[in-house]
Design an enzyme around this catalytic site. Structure first.
Site, PDB file in Angstrom:
ATOM      1  CE  LYS A  34     -33.382   2.366  16.140  1.00 30.30           C
ATOM      2  NZ  LYS A  34     -33.666   0.974  16.564  1.00 30.30           N
TER       3      LYS A  34
ATOM      4  CB  SER B 193     -33.082   1.150  20.460  1.00 28.30           C
ATOM      5  OG  SER B 193     -33.271   0.414  19.268  1.00 28.30           O
TER       6      SER B 193
ATOM      7  CB  SER C   4     -35.620  -1.680  18.990  1.00 28.53           C
ATOM      8  OG  SER C   4     -34.751  -1.751  20.080  1.00 28.53           O
TER       9      SER C   4
HETATM   10  N1  GLN Z   1     -33.591  -3.704  24.400  1.00 22.33           N
HETATM   11  C1  GLN Z   1     -32.903  -4.641  23.582  1.00 22.33           C
HETATM   12  C2  GLN Z   1     -31.420  -4.366  23.650  1.00 22.33           C
HETATM   13  O1  GLN Z   1     -31.055  -3.464  24.302  1.00 22.33           O
HETATM   14  C3  GLN Z   1     -33.394  -4.612  22.165  1.00 22.33           C
HETATM   15  C4  GLN Z   1     -32.886  -3.483  21.374  1.00 22.33           C
HETATM   16  C5  GLN Z   1     -33.281  -3.543  19.933  1.00 22.33           C
HETATM   17  O2  GLN Z   1     -34.232  -4.230  19.557  1.00 22.33           O
HETATM   18  N2  GLN Z   1     -32.515  -2.849  19.111  1.00 22.33           N
HETATM   19  O3  GLN Z   1     -30.635  -5.027  23.085  1.00 22.33           O
END
Ligand code: GLN
Length: 486
Positions: free
Chosen positions: A78, A153, A177
């Site tokens: 990532k 994400s 994410s």
């Molecule tokens: N969807 C969550 C957010 O937008 C989690 C994102 C993540 O785990 N990086 O914060």
């Protein structure tokens, strides 16, 4: 079978027996990327030359009898873990041309084993999002249905694994994410206990919640990749000096006798999609048939988790992202004006809409006069959520639940509605708030042929129980073996 379809374990066996070379394997993966990533757009950077160089080094190590579990295996990372000399963008315009001078600890660990880095994957900008639509670079498509989101994400890392554009990948999970895109793409994703894997070199979103973890084709690979990345790191003050077990020791198909699995009653909400509900119910039945006792438990503060998380995470983000001011890293707007003007225009042009929204919410919630009402209150709720889990784990060894309320939605469907997007994180946020580990394993498909994930959560540093349940479940099912048509 095509080389790029191999799992870590299968590729490792072939490399060890010298039936294939890492260069052959890496070439196959790179060719696969160039054949299908035009459609999927999982990668921000494909590191063709460096990957082949990594593979040559791996082959040399293998020829000298020096092979460990990840030697010669092409992985995707990532794009928010720093890679020395290889662009790391966080999918943000503000870091579009940032080339880090050092490796994240996890990358150093992979390098030590002579793993191959195939490239860096797309994500929501600074990991803020649940669909990868917030990327400042490109939108990733779900390999199972290109009109849909891959989750987020870590959507690029999930799509790359699902579409066989790498053998496995690393993602990060602040509120779901890793688990959520894993569920949407039909792969395995594990968020380890907070402190289990070093965050050094992981670009910070919300530091008290962020954690790096494996995204893989099956549970065996998940355990193998955990063995490689877990462990104490003096460079991360929140990393815990606790011995790392051999996670592959959990991979025994011996059933789940003697184990109690809790099913949170608050998670069967009215908004749950019928296909997801049915798949998770079937999975629970399967777990029961493996010998585990499934009981109802209660996590009474579940209804407050979304609100509390969406205060705490933006607060931490607003502080962490203050460093992108056009002076120290990345993009600087060259517009004429004084220093304040330079900060303003750099940040206005460099950050996308969602990142700005979070910085504004976070700054507001932390400002004098509002701190107690928002951040202070959310922190208290966080403690209550931790206590919910502590109480629940007095009655059960692990908790099973859906990962997401519904299968992957269509690209663009929720972009104008951040609140609906935030609500879709309801089942994953709690594990981050409590710091406990959670895994997503494929447990079915919707009527439209979209993958569905089952989440298993456990006590702090009890990744083994997650892997044991997930492995035994996987052995009895074949959801993880299906592949998208591309
Ligand atoms: N969807 C969550 C957010 O937008 C989690 C994102 C993540 O785990 N990086 O914060």
């Amino acid at each position: 079978m095509k080389l790029y379809e191999l799992t870590i374990k299968e590729a490792h066996e072939l490399l060890k027996r010298k039936e294939i070379s890492s260069q052959e394997l890496t070439r196959a993966v790179l060719e696969r990327i160039h054949a299908v990533d035009d459609k999927v757009k999982a990668y921000i950077t494909v590191a063709d030359e460096r990957a082949m160089e990594d593979a040559r080094i791996a082959d040399k190590a293998i020829s000298e009898g020096n092979i460990s579990r990840l030697t010669g295996i092409p992985l995707a990372i990532k794009d928010l873990m720093t890679t020395e000399g290889l662009r790391t963008t966080c999918a943000s315009k503000i870091l579009e041309n940032f080339v880090p001078p050092y490796n994240a600890t996890v990358i150093g660990k992979l390098k030590k084993e002579h793993a191959v880095i195939a490239g860096k994957t797309n994500m929501d900008e600074f990991a803020m999002g649940s669909s990868t639509e917030n990327s400042g670079i490109q939108i990733t498509h779900n390999p199972w249905d290109l009109s849909r989101i891959p989750g987020g994400s870590s959507g690029g890392s999930a799509a790359a694994v699902a579409a066989d554009m790498c053998i496995a990948s690393l993602g990060s999970d602040t509120g779901g994410s890793i688990r959520q895109p894993a569920a949407h793409c039909g792969i395995v994703g594990l968020k380890p206990t907070y402190g289990r894997v070093s965050r050094f070199g992981l670009v910070a979103y919300a530091s008290s919640l962020d954690q790096i973890g494996p995204m893989t084709k099956d549970v065996t690979d998940c355990a193998m990749l955990m063995n490689a990345v877990a462990g104490y790191d003096p460079k991360d003050s929140t990393s815990v000096p606790k011995e790392v077990p051999d996670y592959t020791a959990c991979l025994k198909h011996e059933g789940l006798k003697g184990m109690t699995i809790g099913i949170p009653k608050e998670y069967s909400t009215a908004g749950l999609d019928a296909d997801v509900s049915a798949a998770v119910k079937n999975a629970v039945r399967k777990i029961e048939s493996l010998g585990a006792e499934c009981i109802e438990i209660s996590l009474p503060h579940t209804e407050y988790v979304v609100a509390a998380y969406y205060v705490i995470a933006p607060c931490e983000a607003s502080s962490n992202l203050a460093r992108y001011d056009g002076v120290k890293y990345g993009f600087r707007d060259k517009e004429k004006g004084d220093l304040m003007q330079m900060y303003r225009s750099t940040r206005s042009k460099g950050f996308g809409a969602e990142v700005k929204r979070r910085i504004i919410i976070g700054t507001y919630c932390l400002s004098a006069g509002y701190y107690d009402a928002y951040y202070g209150k959310a922190s208290q709720v966080r403690t209550l959520i931790m206590e919910d889990f502590k109480n629940a784990f007095e009655h059960c060894d692990a908790i099973a639940s859906p990962v997401t309320p519904a299968p992957a939605f269509r690209i663009g469907e929720n972009t104008d509605d951040p609140l609906t997007m935030y609500l879709s994180d309801i089942f994953t946020l709690s594990a981050n708030m409590a710091g406990i580990p959670g895994i997503s394993v494929p447990c079915g498909f919707s009527g439209d042929g979209l993958p569905i994930g089952l989440q298993i959560m456990g006590k702090h540093f009890n990744e083994e129980i997650l892997l044991t349940v997930a492995y035994n479940f996987e052995q009895e099912t074949d959801f993880h073996k299906r592949k998208p048509m591309l």
